[in-house]
Design an enzyme around this catalytic site. Structure first.
Site, mmCIF file in Angstrom:
data_model
loop_
_atom_site.group_PDB
_atom_site.id
_atom_site.type_symbol
_atom_site.label_atom_id
_atom_site.label_comp_id
_atom_site.label_asym_id
_atom_site.label_seq_id
_atom_site.Cartn_x
_atom_site.Cartn_y
_atom_site.Cartn_z
ATOM 1 N N ARG A 21 0.813 -1.217 0.000
ATOM 2 C CA ARG A 21 0.000 0.000 0.000
ATOM 3 C C ARG A 21 0.845 1.265 0.000
ATOM 4 N NH1 ARG A 21 -0.901 3.031 4.201
ATOM 5 N NH2 ARG A 21 -0.057 1.413 5.575
ATOM 6 N N CYS A 146 -3.563 -3.309 12.400
ATOM 7 C CA CYS A 146 -2.526 -4.296 12.076
ATOM 8 C C CYS A 146 -2.575 -5.440 13.089
ATOM 9 C CB CYS A 146 -1.156 -3.640 12.069
ATOM 10 S SG CYS A 146 -0.958 -2.405 10.770
ATOM 11 N N ARG A 166 -2.358 -9.175 11.498
ATOM 12 C CA ARG A 166 -2.582 -9.491 10.079
ATOM 13 C C ARG A 166 -1.499 -8.883 9.193
ATOM 14 N NH1 ARG A 166 -3.396 -4.728 6.790
ATOM 15 N NH2 ARG A 166 -3.936 -3.096 8.294
ATOM 16 N N SER A 167 -0.905 -7.772 9.626
ATOM 17 C CA SER A 167 0.150 -7.099 8.872
ATOM 18 C C SER A 167 1.262 -6.743 9.843
ATOM 19 C CB SER A 167 -0.388 -5.837 8.192
ATOM 20 O OG SER A 167 0.638 -5.139 7.517
ATOM 21 N N ALA A 168 2.458 -7.258 9.590
ATOM 22 C CA ALA A 168 3.533 -7.146 10.574
ATOM 23 C C ALA A 168 4.767 -6.508 9.960
ATOM 24 C CB ALA A 168 3.874 -8.526 11.130
ATOM 25 N N ASN A 177 4.906 -4.127 19.290
ATOM 26 C CA ASN A 177 3.660 -4.852 19.547
ATOM 27 C C ASN A 177 3.851 -5.970 20.563
ATOM 28 O OD1 ASN A 177 3.229 -4.530 16.032
ATOM 29 N ND2 ASN A 177 2.194 -3.268 17.561
ATOM 30 N N HIS A 207 6.535 -8.979 7.068
ATOM 31 C CA HIS A 207 7.348 -8.377 6.020
ATOM 32 C C HIS A 207 8.448 -7.473 6.556
ATOM 33 C CE1 HIS A 207 3.672 -5.921 6.645
ATOM 34 N NE2 HIS A 207 4.534 -4.913 6.655
ATOM 35 N N TYR A 209 10.420 -4.174 5.107
ATOM 36 C CA TYR A 209 10.415 -3.173 4.045
ATOM 37 C C TYR A 209 11.788 -3.121 3.370
ATOM 38 C CZ TYR A 209 5.802 -1.425 5.208
ATOM 39 O OH TYR A 209 4.442 -1.317 5.389
#
Length: 264
Positions: A21, A146, A166-168, A177, A207, A209
């Site tokens: 995104r 997230c 769900r998104s790490a 977290n 993921h 980056y």
């Protein structure tokens, strides 16, 4: 926290390149789990320095049910600045869903209060769950959740918690977290007169980056240091009455902070 380093190594070795995104690009794996026995120490990474002040204040902010970034800014916490509207509003994000989930009859559900009461009265329940993933409200959120869903589990007088993220964002977000939900587990355990058990972190899209890879290599080159201990200095009347000064991290030694850009 060898488990965390192993996750980064797995993504580097097996991850696939994906668009995202933010337009930054990632290396990603799908599905990973880490387990931390909270009796062994408080799970703060030691191979880079974490900003515990931000972790504590953000959790207290969630528990207040607030979605106003000004409350955080007044306390020197800037982690939500990039997503907040000019007036500080973030839409119906975590705190709103935790404390005021909208019901069809126009009332609101305090998921956190219900969880605490269930742990006290029916600790074997398999429904001790809090969800921030409210599909109807996501379009109005500044950022979709997230860390979306967590469940408590009681056995042998110990409270465990499992989070589904769900998104790490492994380098920047996941250490934060882990510490946040470990802290929440300690707080709920104290309120329910239980010891702490395990914190289990389960990730979906895990993921790194593409602009964090040099930082990851640096962190992986560093040696582990002993985990600190968490002391909670008093027991307030409720989960919603804790103050920043109630928490003490003892023996936290770490390697220096590693700066990395936030993908927005």
């Amino acid at each position: 926290m060898r488990q965390y380093h192993n996750l980064m190594k797995e993504v580097l070795a097996k991850g696939v390149q994906k668009s995202d995104r933010t337009g930054t690009g990632t290396i990603s794996v799908f599905g990973h789990q880490m387990r931390f026995n909270l009796a062994d120490g408080f799970p703060m990474v030691t191979t880079k320095k974490l900003h515990m002040k931000s972790i504590v204040y953000e959790l207290l902010w969630f528990l207040k049910g607030s979605t106003d970034n000004n409350w955080l800014k007044e306390r020197g916490v800037s982690i939500w600045n990039e997503w907040a509207a000019p007036d500080g509003d973030l839409g119906p994000i975590y705190g709103y869903q935790w404390r005021s989930w909208p019901a069809p009859n126009g009332q609101h559900i305090d998921q956190i209060s219900e969880v605490v009461e269930t742990i006290k009265k029916n600790p074997d329940s398999r429904r001790i769950i809090v969800s921030a993933w409210n599909v109807a409200d996501i379009p109005r959120m500044a950022l979709a959740p997230c860390h979306a869903f967590f469940q408590f589990y009681v056995a042998d007088g110990k409270l465990s918690c499992q989070l589904y993220q769900r998104s790490a964002d492994i380098f920047l977000g996941v250490p934060f977290n882990i510490a946040s939900y470990a802290l929440l587990t300690h707080m709920v355990a104290q309120q329910c007169n239980l010891e702490v058990g395990d914190f289990i972190w389960t990730g979906g899209d895990c993921h790194l980056y593409s602009n964090h890879l040099e930082q990851v290599d640096l962190q992986l080159s560093r040696d582990f240091l002993p985990l600190p201990k968490l002391n909670i200095l008093r027991k307030p009347d409720s989960l919603f009455d804790y103050e920043f000064e109630d928490f003490e991290i003892v023996g936290y030694e770490s390697h220096p902070h590693i700066k990395a850009p936030v993908a927005i």
